[in-house]
Each structure stands twice: as structure tokens, then as C-alpha cells.
Motif scaffolding. Structure first.
Motif, PDB file in Angstrom:
ATOM      1  N   LEU A   1     -14.111 -43.977 109.798  1.00  0.00           N
ATOM      2  CA  LEU A   1     -14.505 -42.846 110.634  1.00  0.00           C
ATOM      3  C   LEU A   1     -13.875 -41.543 110.140  1.00  0.00           C
ATOM      4  O   LEU A   1     -14.493 -40.474 110.223  1.00  0.00           O
ATOM      5  N   VAL A   2     -12.663 -41.620 109.611  1.00  0.00           N
ATOM      6  CA  VAL A   2     -12.049 -40.442 108.980  1.00  0.00           C
ATOM      7  C   VAL A   2     -12.862 -40.020 107.760  1.00  0.00           C
ATOM      8  O   VAL A   2     -13.153 -38.835 107.557  1.00  0.00           O
ATOM      9  N   LEU A   3     -13.255 -41.008 106.953  1.00  0.00           N
ATOM     10  CA  LEU A   3     -13.992 -40.734 105.722  1.00  0.00           C
ATOM     11  C   LEU A   3     -15.309 -40.028 105.997  1.00  0.00           C
ATOM     12  O   LEU A   3     -15.721 -39.133 105.239  1.00  0.00           O
ATOM     13  N   ILE A   4     -15.984 -40.399 107.067  1.00  0.00           N
ATOM     14  CA  ILE A   4     -17.284 -39.788 107.367  1.00  0.00           C
ATOM     15  C   ILE A   4     -17.166 -38.607 108.331  1.00  0.00           C
ATOM     16  O   ILE A   4     -18.163 -38.095 108.836  1.00  0.00           O
ATOM     17  N   GLY A   5     -15.931 -38.193 108.596  1.00  0.00           N
ATOM     18  CA  GLY A   5     -15.713 -36.961 109.348  1.00  0.00           C
ATOM     19  C   GLY A   5     -15.883 -37.078 110.847  1.00  0.00           C
ATOM     20  O   GLY A   5     -16.123 -36.067 111.523  1.00  0.00           O
ATOM     21  N   GLN A   6     -15.718 -38.285 111.400  1.00  0.00           N
ATOM     22  CA  GLN A   6     -15.938 -38.461 112.834  1.00  0.00           C
ATOM     23  C   GLN A   6     -14.653 -38.336 113.649  1.00  0.00           C
ATOM     24  O   GLN A   6     -14.720 -38.103 114.863  1.00  0.00           O
ATOM     25  N   VAL A   7     -13.493 -38.532 113.019  1.00  0.00           N
ATOM     26  CA  VAL A   7     -12.229 -38.485 113.746  1.00  0.00           C
ATOM     27  C   VAL A   7     -11.184 -37.769 112.899  1.00  0.00           C
ATOM     28  O   VAL A   7     -11.372 -37.570 111.684  1.00  0.00           O
ATOM     29  N   ARG A   8     -10.099 -37.405 113.540  1.00  0.00           N
ATOM     30  CA  ARG A   8      -9.001 -36.747 112.830  1.00  0.00           C
ATOM     31  C   ARG A   8      -8.223 -37.766 112.013  1.00  0.00           C
ATOM     32  O   ARG A   8      -8.212 -38.966 112.311  1.00  0.00           O
ATOM     33  N   LYS A   9      -7.539 -37.300 110.983  1.00  0.00           N
ATOM     34  CA  LYS A   9      -6.711 -38.168 110.160  1.00  0.00           C
ATOM     35  C   LYS A   9      -5.387 -38.450 110.857  1.00  0.00           C
ATOM     36  O   LYS A   9      -4.783 -37.558 111.454  1.00  0.00           O
ATOM     37  N   ILE A  10      -4.957 -39.703 110.792  1.00  0.00           N
ATOM     38  CA  ILE A  10      -3.649 -40.101 111.308  1.00  0.00           C
ATOM     39  C   ILE A  10      -2.802 -40.579 110.134  1.00  0.00           C
ATOM     40  O   ILE A  10      -3.223 -41.439 109.369  1.00  0.00           O
ATOM     41  N   ASP A  11      -1.628 -40.007 109.983  1.00  0.00           N
ATOM     42  CA  ASP A  11      -0.749 -40.397 108.880  1.00  0.00           C
ATOM     43  C   ASP A  11      -0.071 -41.733 109.198  1.00  0.00           C
ATOM     44  O   ASP A  11       0.379 -41.969 110.321  1.00  0.00           O
ATOM     45  N   SER A  12      -0.025 -42.597 108.195  1.00  0.00           N
ATOM     46  CA  SER A  12       0.664 -43.876 108.350  1.00  0.00           C
ATOM     47  C   SER A  12       1.163 -44.329 106.995  1.00  0.00           C
ATOM     48  O   SER A  12       0.425 -44.241 105.999  1.00  0.00           O
ATOM     49  N   PRO A  13       2.386 -44.836 106.918  1.00  0.00           N
ATOM     50  CA  PRO A  13       2.909 -45.329 105.631  1.00  0.00           C
ATOM     51  C   PRO A  13       2.219 -46.597 105.163  1.00  0.00           C
ATOM     52  O   PRO A  13       2.416 -47.007 104.018  1.00  0.00           O
ATOM     53  N   PHE A  14       1.417 -47.218 106.009  1.00  0.00           N
ATOM     54  CA  PHE A  14       0.803 -48.489 105.659  1.00  0.00           C
ATOM     55  C   PHE A  14      -0.637 -48.336 105.149  1.00  0.00           C
ATOM     56  O   PHE A  14      -1.284 -49.329 104.798  1.00  0.00           O
TER      57      PHE A  14
END
Length: 499
Positions: free
Chosen positions: A483-496
Motif C-alpha cells: 500500500l505504501v508502494l502504490i501510494g495509498q498509505v504513509r510510510k512507517i519506518d521499521s528496522p525490520f
């Protein structure tokens, strides 16, 4: 009266009071001051001989040691070994000895000494929950005597002999654990009658090994992808894998040698377990109950959940923010008791339902009739929609296996297929320590998913675990990344997140 003692190996001092503002430095000192009802709170850090610990750490009656419960002890590393004289087995190399009523919760334990064991339980009834036992030179937990422990929701991995060894007259429950990449996942011997319930046991030398005169009860376990056998029975052992009053409901599949090998002197009765008769060896008789209709996955609320609505078991979990966002979007949901079960596995039919909620795929090919899915099956429509949208393919013989737990590699492959993504740059898959386990047919998909940041590896980012069943959190995070890739949601940072 409940007493709290705080321990910080970095800033604490064993001359302090043990309050949150003035913590002790060592668990060793905290145990000296602890009485029944004491709760010892550990902060993140390394607890070892260098920081002042003296092993073995003997936890008295009624004392609780608790660290990072939500993340299976991540960041709270207890490593060391000391000589312990067992009344049954003489001299042993042990990290923890647990007494009656004691609890060990949310820590990571390693015993790298020769024949080292992380936790020793001898004729006592403690609880071990939400811990990680890794890189022990013998086993994570050893249970003996007349022990009656509860061992639940832990991770056992990369231990030389076994994840859990159970001997003598032990009873108790082993429930909801993940045992992988170790010697034997669970070894049960002597006269033990332990209940082994709802564990995921995979990618070990062998899954469950039952020997001696043991009579354990096995229910709802998944034993798959082990190098040798899923279940091995030897000697006079006779595990209960289903009886007339209570079905086994275990899954034994895709193991390297046999899914079940009965080398004992007894006939093994299998009642309503998932196992192919051609993948067993020895004297085994199969019975099956009428297959019940699977329960539908819980439906989310029809409107967005308010910010104040909280699932009760995700706070502090590594996937918390991703799960919460998807809940509010109505893509994933909790269970009626407001839990999410973040570390539980997910079936192929449940995953199809999630795909349809997240992407509502359009029909790109003709429908198919899967021989193992009836039209009144709860997930019939979502499986068809996911299949027609190119997110899913079946198995040979027009099989779908709707109740099979979906491996991580299938989740990754389905997202790449459904999105029609292709790899644009060369990716060296040796960034994954277990890249040799990636099938040749899936290497392009893994490379593409790596390029686009769709892969999540927890707890160790360099371990892909392609064949391990995906957890509900892992699936949620990978879908969120799409969903991030297709621009539907905001990016969430995660070390994993890998990418």
C-alpha cells in the motif's frame, strides 16, 4: 505484598535500593533480595558475567523475572552458564533454575557453554512465557522429575540438541511455541505425559521425538519442513494424537523423510490429523472425523475504528503501528475478545480474504473450480477473486488447500504476481544468511520484493525464513508495504523492513 525490584546492567548499582530511579545492576543481587511475590523488572541490556552476573540464576518460589514481554525478550539478553548439581542428572551447565511458582517472562537466554541449557526445571511448576531461547549448546528448556510447568508463546531456535526436552514423570503444558532451526523441536522421553498444544515446529532436524514410555498428548500442532521426520516415535512410547473423545487436529506435512515415523512397539492411532498416508512409516492406523466447516475469520467493523479503540495484545509489539493503521483502514481486524494474535499463523483462505480487502483485485482470468473448496465454504468468493486477480495459484490436481498455513515465500510471491512487479536492478540474495533455502523458481520474486521494500524479517533482518509459516503480523506489514508502494498509505519506518 508485591515488591518491585528494577535492574539496569548499564546504569545500575548493586548498592542501590532497586527502585526505578535507583536500579540494581545485576539479576543476581535482585534474587538475593527477592521473596515470594517479588517482581524483578529488567531494562534492555546485556546480562552476563562481565556485567556482574553469577550463574546459575536460581529463581525462588513465587518470584517473577520480566523483561520485554511483547517482543519475546528482544533487547534483553541474558547469557552465561554455571554449575548446577541436579538430584537426578548430577552436574549440569545451566543459566536459570526455576522453582515452584516462579515466572520467567520476556527475556532472551543463551547458554554457549559446552552442553549448556538455558532453563532447568526439576520437580517444580514454574511458568515460562514470551521468551527467546537461542544458541544454547544443548537445549533451551530441560524439564525433569515430577515437573508440571507451563511453557507458552516462546521462540526456540538454533539450539544444538532440542528446543525443549521433557523427561522422567513430567506433566505440564507446552503451548503456542515456535521451534525452528534447532536439533529436535521438542523431545519427550521416559514417562512424561505433557500436553503439547498449538506449537509451530519447523525447519529442525526432526520435529517432535517421543521415546521411552512417554505418553504425551499432541493437539493442534504444525510439524512441517523438518529435515528428517515431523513426528518420530520409538521404544515403548505412545503419544496421543487423537482419541474417540478428542481429535488430534495436528498437521504433519512436507517433512524430509517421513511426516510420521512410528518405530515403537505400539500401534499409533491417528484421529483427524492432517497427514498423507504415503508419507508415514510403521504401524499407524488412521481415522477421520467428518471435516467441520472452518470458522470465518473475524470481520472488521464496517466503519473506521476510532483512535481510542485498542487491541489488547499489540502494545509494544514490533508491528504495532502497521497493525493499528490497517485496523483503522478496515483491512485487518481483531478477534471478538479484542486480541489480534500477532504471532499466530495465517491460512491460505484467511490470506485471500485479506488480499481482497486490501486490493479488491479485478478479474484478469477465468475462474477455476478447486476440488477441495465447496461453494458454501466461507472463503469461496474471496479465493476466486484473489485467483482471478493473479494473486493466487492452486496446487496440482486443482487443489487449493484453504486451511494450510501460508509460508512466507508464498506471501511474497503472491504480492509480486498480483502487482505485476518485475525486478529492475540486480539484487544479491546473499544478503540473506539462508539464501540457499530460496527455491530457484522463487529467486526473481524474492529479488523483486527486496528491491521494492516488501520483505519484513523479524527478529533477525538477515534471516529470510522463506519456508516458515507467515505470522499475522508479517503478512500485515508486507501488505502495508504494498500500500505504501502504490501510494495509498504513509510510510512507517521499521528496522525490520528490507530494501
Amino acid at each position: 505484598m508485591l515488591k518491585l525490584i528494577y535492574v539496569n546492567p548499564t546504569t545500575g548499582s548493586d548498592r542501590n535500593s532497586g527502585s526505578q530511579q535507583a536500579p540494581l545492576k545485576t539479576i543476581t543481587q535482585a534474587l538475593k533480595e527477592a521473596a515470594s511475590g517479588t517482581k524483578i523488572e529488567l531494562v534492555e541490556g546485556q546480562y552476563n558475567a562481565t556485567s556482574g552476573e553469577i550463574f546459575p540464576l536460581i529463581v525462588p518460589f513465587g518470584v517473577t523475572i520480566i523483561g520485554n514481554e511483547n517482543n519475546k525478550g528482544s533487547g534483553i539478553s541474558i547469557s552465561g552458564s554455571g554449575e548446577y548439581i541436579s538430584r537426578i542428572f548430577a552436574r549440569q551447565n545451566i543459566t536459570f533454575v526455576l522453582s515452584n511458582g516462579s515466572r520467567l517472562i520476556g527475556v532472551t537466554v543463551t547458554n554457549s557453554a559446552s552442553r549448556g541449557t538455558a532453563v532447568w526445571i526439576e520437580s517444580s511448576s514454574p511458568t515460562i512465557a514470551n521468551c527467546t531461547f537461542i544458541n544454547c549448546q544443548r537445549e533451551g528448556v530441560f524439564v525433569t522429575g515430577d515437573a508440571n510447568p507451563i511453557i507458552q508463546n516462546n521462540i526456540f531456535t538454533q539450539n544444538s540438541a532440542s528446543g525443549i526436552s521433557i523427561t522422567k514423570n513430567s506433566q505440564g503444558q507446552v503451548r503456542g511455541n515456535n521451534c525452528f532451526q534447532t536439533g529436535f523441536g521438542i523431545a519427550i522421553g521416559d514417562r512424561a505425559t505433557t500436553k503439547i498444544v498449538d506449537n509451530n515446529i519447523y525447519d529442525n532436524r526432526s520435529g517432535i521425538v517421543v521415546s521411552g514410555d512417554a505418553r504425551p498428548v499432541l493437539r493442534e500442532n504444525v510439524c512441517e519442513l523438518n529435515i528428517q521426520d515431523g513426528l518420530t516415535v520409538v521404544g515403548n512410547a505412545l503419544p496421543d494424537i487423537g482419541n474417540n473423545k478428542n481429535s488430534g487436529n495436528n498437521i504433519f506435512r512436507n517433512n524430509g523423510q517421513f511426516d510420521i515415523q512410528n518405530a515403537s512397539i505400539n500401534k499409533l492411532i491417528s484421529i483427524n490429523n492432517q497427514v498423507e498416508p504415503h508419507s508415514v512409516n510403521g504401524n499407524i492406523q488412521f481415522f477421520a472425523d467428518p471435516e467441520p466447516e472452518p470458522e470465518p475469520i473475524p470481520e472488521p467493523e464496517p466503519t473506521l475504528l476510532p483512535k481510542s479503540t485498542k487491541l489488547t495484545d499489540i502494545s509494544g509489539h514490533w508491528g504495532f503501528e502497521f497493525i493499528q493503521e490497517l485496523v483503522q483502514l478496515g483491512i485487518v481486524a481483531g478477534f471478538p475478545n479484542r486480541t489480534f494474535r500477532p504471532d499466530a499463523t495465517i491460512t491460505r483462505s484467511q490470506y485471500a480474504a485479506l488480499l481482497v480487502k486490501a486490493f479488491n483485485p479485478q478479474s484478469l482470468r477465468e475462474p477455476i473450480v478447486f476440488e477441495d473448496i465447496k461453494e458454501n465454504f466461507w472463503a469461496y468468493q474471496v479465493i476466486q477473486q484473489a485467483y482471478q486477480g493473479l494473486f493466487f495459484s492452486g496446487y496440482p490436481g486443482k487443489k487449493f488447500f484453504p486451511n494450510q498455513n501460508i509460508p512466507r515465500i508464498q506471501v511474497i510471491g503472491s504480492l509480486i504476481s498480483g502487482l505485476g512487479l518485475t525486478n529492475q536492478v540486480e539484487i544479491d540474495l546473499d544478503i540473506y544468511d539462508d539464501s540457499s533455502k530460496i527455491p530457484n523458481s522463487a529467486q526473481d520474486e524474492i529479488a523483486t520484493a527486496t528491491q521494492y521494500g516488501l520483505i519484513v524479517n523479524y527478529p533477525k533482518t538477515t534471516i529470510l525464513n522463506p519456508n516458515r509459516p507467515a505470522t499475522r503480523t508479517e503478512v500485515a506489514v508486507m501488505v502495508y508495504q504494498v500500500l505504501v508502494l502504490i501510494g495509498q498509505v504513509r510510510k512507517i519506518d521499521s528496522p525490520f523492513i528490507i530494501g
